[in-house]
Design a protein around this motif. Structure first.
Motif, PDB file in Angstrom:
ATOM      1  N   LEU A  19       0.810  -1.231   0.000  1.00 45.29           N
ATOM      2  CA  LEU A  19       0.000   0.000   0.000  1.00 45.29           C
ATOM      3  C   LEU A  19       0.838   1.273   0.000  1.00 45.29           C
ATOM      4  O   LEU A  19       0.295   2.364  -0.021  1.00 45.29           O
ATOM      5  N   GLY A  20       2.146   1.121   0.037  1.00 45.87           N
ATOM      6  CA  GLY A  20       3.006   2.298   0.017  1.00 45.87           C
ATOM      7  C   GLY A  20       3.379   2.762   1.414  1.00 45.87           C
ATOM      8  O   GLY A  20       2.823   2.287   2.411  1.00 45.87           O
ATOM      9  N   PRO A  21       4.331   3.680   1.477  1.00 47.20           N
ATOM     10  CA  PRO A  21       4.932   4.059   2.758  1.00 47.20           C
ATOM     11  C   PRO A  21       4.067   4.985   3.624  1.00 47.20           C
ATOM     12  O   PRO A  21       4.443   5.280   4.760  1.00 47.20           O
ATOM     13  N   ASP A  22       2.909   5.426   3.085  1.00 47.75           N
ATOM     14  CA  ASP A  22       2.107   6.390   3.842  1.00 47.75           C
ATOM     15  C   ASP A  22       0.801   5.810   4.354  1.00 47.75           C
ATOM     16  O   ASP A  22       0.019   6.512   4.993  1.00 47.75           O
ATOM     17  N   THR A  23       0.539   4.532   4.053  1.00 51.73           N
ATOM     18  CA  THR A  23      -0.761   3.964   4.386  1.00 51.73           C
ATOM     19  C   THR A  23      -0.635   2.881   5.452  1.00 51.73           C
ATOM     20  O   THR A  23      -0.080   1.812   5.197  1.00 51.73           O
TER      21      THR A  23
END
Ligand code: NAI
Length: 329
Positions: A30-34
């Motif tokens: 989900l990526g580094p911000d989620t």
């Protein structure tokens, strides 16, 4: 901070789970911000082992992992999930006939389809890795009438990645120099890896390779039989690569396939390329924000046509077998 995305994984105590969970929790999906909340489903006898895996997840102290819930009840675990990765399945054991295998998995995917239909979030996406993946996805989809059919897919990304790697070796390039490879059909030995529309640094891949015998007699069978070759070498079936492909597929589905490229995904057929409507068939697709579109207008020659039809015929057989068992309408 943003609301965590709820991701369910079934068969979480299995081999693939042991790679997959850690990659999801580290942000690869989900990526580094989620932030992510994991919902892990297992059968009752495997819950003890799953507790051990959760202890290891705890010990990684992943900053993005907001919560982990485990259990053996699908309705509890799937409650409110945004993404369900259905990995757990009944493996074929000695003396088991194909019909027994379809029946055992049919029971699992019927129940899970119904549970998702009842309790999953409105935006749920469902990716099936457990084999027979295409037909398991068909069974789950058929048992979840309130979930749009486009929300179901089966994993052929591992085959796609295997094809990239084999082609890169042959052409003496890196995988990132290859685009527009396609896996057509079933995640099985009948799958068809098509490089006639693929590009290597913008040039037609089949022309770059310029070796039809290699394509027909080496490349396509090597990709199709790679799973068996891994079992032979490793003593157990591919797990880390299957987990990695599950991540690739989920990530691209939710965030979009790369510009100027497409991905292979088994999705419900709308009849495109003469494939019977309603089958879960792997196509070249472009994805954007959780939606997918089949790439249209590719020219199909006789060689490709025969292989695309053969893998469709196998899926029709599987569909008819589960229909006869009363698993789908
Ligand atoms: P595994 O046997 O190590 O793990 C499967 C897990 O699923 C087990 O822990 C089992 O307890 C669990 N399980 C069984 N029934 C369940 C149910 N009703 N609900 C929840 N969990 C359940 O198998 P592995 O190696 O992790 O592979 C999982 C599946 O993925 C297999 O079906 C395998 O054939 C398939 N696979 C698919 C690939 C693909 O490219 N589509 C590639 C590699 C494997």
């Amino acid at each position: 901070s943003p609301t965590p995305v709820k991701v369910a994984v079934t068969g979480a105590a299995g081999q693939i789970g042991y790679s997959l969970l850690f990659r999801i929790a580290s942000g690869a999906l989900l990526g580094p911000d989620t932030p992510v909340e994991l919902r892990l489903l297992e059968i009752t006898p495997a819950l003890g082992a799953l507790e051990g895996v959760v202890m290891e997840l705890d010990d990684c102290a992943f900053p993005l992992l907001s919560k982990v819930e485990i259990g053996d009840d699908a309705e509890t675990i799937f409650d409110g999930v945004n993404l369900a990765l259905l990995v757990g399945a009944r493996p074929r054991t000695k003396g088991m006939e194909r019909g027994d295998l379809l029946e055992a998995n049919g029971a699992i995917f019927t129940a899970q389809g119904k549970a998702l239909n009842k309790v999953a979030a409105d935006d749920v996406r469902i990716g099936v890795t457990g084999n027979p993946a295409n037909t398991n996805a068909l069974i789950a989809m058929s048992n979840a009438p309130d979930i749009p059919r486009e929300r179901f897919s089966a994993l052929t990304r591992l085959d796609h990645n295997r094809g990239l790697s084999q082609l890169a070796k042959k052409a003496g390039v890196t995988v990132s120099e290859i685009k527009k490879l396609t896996i057509w059909g079933n995640h099985s030995a009948t799958q068809y890896t098509d490089i006639f529309h693929a590009e290597i640094n913008g040039q037609n891949a089949a022309e770059v390779v310029n070796d039809q015998a290699w394509i027909a007699d080496t490349f396509i069978p090597t990709v199709a039989k790679r799973g068996a070759a891994i079992i032979e070498a490793r003593g157990s079936s591919s797990a880390a690569s299957a987990a990695s492909a599950t991540i690739d597929a989920g990530r691209d589905w939710l965030t979009g396939s790369p510009e100027g490229d497409w991905v292979s995904m088994a999705v419900v057929s709308d009849g495109s390329y003469g494939v019977p409507e309603g089958l879960i068939y792997s196509y070249p697709v472009i994805t954007r924000n959780g939606d997918w579109e089949i790439v249209q207008g590719l020219e199909i020659d006789d060689f490709s046509r025969a292989k695309m039809d053969a893998t469709a015929a196998e899926l029709v057989e599987e569909r008819d077998a589960v229909k006869a068992l009363g698993l789908i309408g």
